[in-house]
Design a protein around this motif. Structure first.
Motif, mmCIF file in Angstrom:
data_model
loop_
_atom_site.group_PDB
_atom_site.id
_atom_site.type_symbol
_atom_site.label_atom_id
_atom_site.label_comp_id
_atom_site.label_asym_id
_atom_site.label_seq_id
_atom_site.Cartn_x
_atom_site.Cartn_y
_atom_site.Cartn_z
ATOM 1 N N GLY A 66 0.834 -1.203 0.000
ATOM 2 C CA GLY A 66 0.000 0.000 0.000
ATOM 3 C C GLY A 66 0.870 1.256 0.000
ATOM 4 O O GLY A 66 0.593 2.224 -0.722
ATOM 5 N N ARG A 67 1.931 1.232 0.788
ATOM 6 C CA ARG A 67 2.824 2.397 0.856
ATOM 7 C C ARG A 67 3.502 2.639 -0.494
ATOM 8 O O ARG A 67 3.612 3.769 -0.955
ATOM 9 N N PHE A 68 3.944 1.571 -1.107
ATOM 10 C CA PHE A 68 4.606 1.710 -2.413
ATOM 11 C C PHE A 68 3.624 2.295 -3.428
ATOM 12 O O PHE A 68 3.950 3.224 -4.169
ATOM 13 N N ASN A 69 2.411 1.761 -3.438
ATOM 14 C CA ASN A 69 1.395 2.248 -4.387
ATOM 15 C C ASN A 69 1.120 3.738 -4.169
ATOM 16 O O ASN A 69 0.922 4.488 -5.121
ATOM 17 N N GLN A 70 1.144 4.139 -2.909
ATOM 18 C CA GLN A 70 0.871 5.526 -2.563
ATOM 19 C C GLN A 70 2.052 6.428 -2.960
ATOM 20 O O GLN A 70 1.871 7.494 -3.537
ATOM 21 N N ASN A 71 3.259 5.968 -2.668
ATOM 22 C CA ASN A 71 4.449 6.788 -2.931
ATOM 23 C C ASN A 71 4.763 6.920 -4.417
ATOM 24 O O ASN A 71 5.316 7.921 -4.847
ATOM 25 N N TYR A 72 4.454 5.897 -5.186
ATOM 26 C CA TYR A 72 4.738 5.929 -6.628
ATOM 27 C C TYR A 72 3.383 6.047 -7.341
ATOM 28 O O TYR A 72 2.838 7.131 -7.412
ATOM 29 N N SER A 73 2.846 4.916 -7.750
ATOM 30 C CA SER A 73 1.487 4.892 -8.300
ATOM 31 C C SER A 73 1.041 3.438 -8.217
ATOM 32 O O SER A 73 1.875 2.548 -7.989
ATOM 33 N N PRO A 74 -0.249 3.149 -8.391
ATOM 34 C CA PRO A 74 -0.704 1.768 -8.198
ATOM 35 C C PRO A 74 0.158 0.760 -8.971
ATOM 36 O O PRO A 74 0.290 0.855 -10.192
ATOM 37 N N THR A 75 0.763 -0.150 -8.235
ATOM 38 C CA THR A 75 1.702 -1.110 -8.817
ATOM 39 C C THR A 75 1.377 -2.515 -8.346
ATOM 40 O O THR A 75 1.266 -3.447 -9.135
ATOM 41 N N PHE A 76 1.228 -2.654 -7.029
ATOM 42 C CA PHE A 76 1.056 -3.988 -6.440
ATOM 43 C C PHE A 76 -0.399 -4.282 -6.128
ATOM 44 O O PHE A 76 -1.153 -3.396 -5.728
ATOM 45 N N VAL A 77 -0.744 -5.568 -6.259
ATOM 46 C CA VAL A 77 -2.042 -6.062 -5.789
ATOM 47 C C VAL A 77 -1.913 -6.284 -4.280
ATOM 48 O O VAL A 77 -0.899 -6.819 -3.820
ATOM 49 N N LEU A 78 -2.901 -5.870 -3.499
ATOM 50 C CA LEU A 78 -2.870 -6.117 -2.048
ATOM 51 C C LEU A 78 -3.424 -7.512 -1.746
ATOM 52 O O LEU A 78 -4.589 -7.792 -2.045
ATOM 53 N N PRO A 79 -2.601 -8.394 -1.177
ATOM 54 C CA PRO A 79 -3.058 -9.771 -0.938
ATOM 55 C C PRO A 79 -3.872 -9.906 0.340
ATOM 56 O O PRO A 79 -3.714 -9.120 1.268
ATOM 57 N N GLU A 80 -4.721 -10.918 0.363
ATOM 58 C CA GLU A 80 -5.495 -11.262 1.573
ATOM 59 C C GLU A 80 -4.967 -12.589 2.110
ATOM 60 O O GLU A 80 -4.767 -13.518 1.322
#
Ligand code: TYM
Length: 332
Positions: free
Chosen positions: A164-178
């Motif tokens: 989530g932090r990476f997606n926020q700092n850069y742009s949506p990149t990773f899927v958040l796993p459950e």
């Protein structure tokens, strides 16, 4: 674009022979998931190196681990089954994630606190960084679901935070796993000390049942399992943690509810109950052991499988890694 099937990813360390804790708590759930999801399963050999290993033993256990996963029903026609270190993208993404991970959040990991105590003064940096490597594993494959036992819950939560932090700092990149947990057996305890988790690296062999233990050994381990002096088979984790653990094992193996088990053993002693639990475990493990004994003989077959599956995994991992490299500003 929506994926046709959700992606499932999980791993296991070849740090000892797998226990019924690993099996009933996690691995067993991996098998039916293959029919519904796009599944990727890893032998996490780099994770095993976070504590000292005898090199020849680690190599041997890596083969054994692949054979055991095949024996429980992981099907390379349906899923990718590979060895983590065969795909270098894992270590590369670990570094890139390290650059966005905080000392504070890693220090809070309970598994790190427990394991670092056992390493004394010279705590390995890799042990501290272990959850970031696990994050790289999961994030490289755009994973939706991570089937694990209860002890990995905190690590999967951290993976979500990092992603989530990476997606926020850069742009949506990773899927958040459950995380995904089975209905029973998600936290099996030591047979010798029910306040501790059953672990394949326990020094006391009576504390765990290994997937390759002979039937008579299994029966004896249950005979020696620690119980209490109350003398009644009932599910009470606080005052009867040993019995509750045996009930969890029995329930996982037979599919019976706690209520049904309480009825079955009403008026009977612990001796009868322990014997029944031992038999139920033998019944589950025997067919797996037969298949395993065949598979482990054919090392060339295991080598081929590892190679082919590493290639498949690498193609998928590279795709995500390339995207991450670009986002953080690396050239090429
Ligand atoms: P590991 O090798 O310690 O355990 C493998 C799986 O078994 C589960 N487990 C248990 N479940 C119930 N009762 C127990 N006593 C018990 N002991 C272990 C674990 O929760 C786990 O699901 N870091 C991971 C391996 C890993 C991984 C990953 C997992 C590496 N990369 C990516 C998921 C996704 C580990 O050390 O598991």
């Amino acid at each position: 674009m929506e994926k046709a099937k959700k992606t499932v990813y999980s791993g296991i360390q070849p740090s000892g022979t797998f226990t019924i804790g690993n099996y009933l708590g996690a691995m067993r759930n991996w098998v039916p998931m293959q029919d519904q999801y796009d599944c990727i399963y890893a032998i996490a050999d780099l994770h095993a190196l976070t504590v000292p290993q005898v090199p020849a033993e680690l190599r041997k256990r890596t083969y054994e681990s692949v054979a055991m996963l095949l024996a429980i029903g992981i099907d390379p026609q349906k899923s990718i089954l590979y060895v983590q270190s065969h795909v270098p993208a894992h270590t590369e993404l670990t570094w890139l994630l390290n650059c966005n991970a905080y000392m504070g959040e890693l220090s809070r990991m309970t598994q790190y606190k427990d394991k670092s105590e056992r390493q004394g003064k010279n705590i390995r940096v890799a042990l501290f960084d272990y959850p970031v490597l696990m994050a790289a594993d999961i994030l490289l494959y755009e994973t939706d679901l991570v089937p694990v036992g209860d002890d990995q819950k905190q690590h999967v939560e951290l993976v979500r935070d990092l992603a989530g932090r990476f997606n926020q700092n850069y742009s949506p990149t990773f899927v958040l796993p459950e995380p995904y947990f089975g209905e029973s057996g998600t936290r099996l305890m030591s047979l010798q000390d029910p306040s501790r988790k059953m672990s394949k690296s326990d020094e006391n062999q009576n504390a765990y049942v290994s997937m390759t233990d002979q039937p008579q050994v299994i029966r004896n381990k249950f005979k020696r399992a620690i119980t209490d002096s109350i003398g009644k088979v009932q599910y009470d984790k606080t005052s009867q943690p040993g019995i509750a653990n045996l009930m969890d094992i029995y329930s996982s193996c037979t599919g019976r509810s706690y209520e049904e088990i309480e009825k079955e053993f009403e008026g009977k002693g612990y001796g009868d109950f322990k014997m029944a639990v031992g038999e139920a475990v033998v019944e589950v493990l025997e067919p797996i052991q037969q298949t395993y004994n065949e598979l482990i003989k054919d090392k060339a077959n295991l080598d081929n499988l590892m190679k082919e599956n590493a290639q498949k995994a690498a193609v998928r991992a590279q795709k995500v890694l390339r995207k991450v490299r670009r986002k953080v500003g690396l050239v090429g």
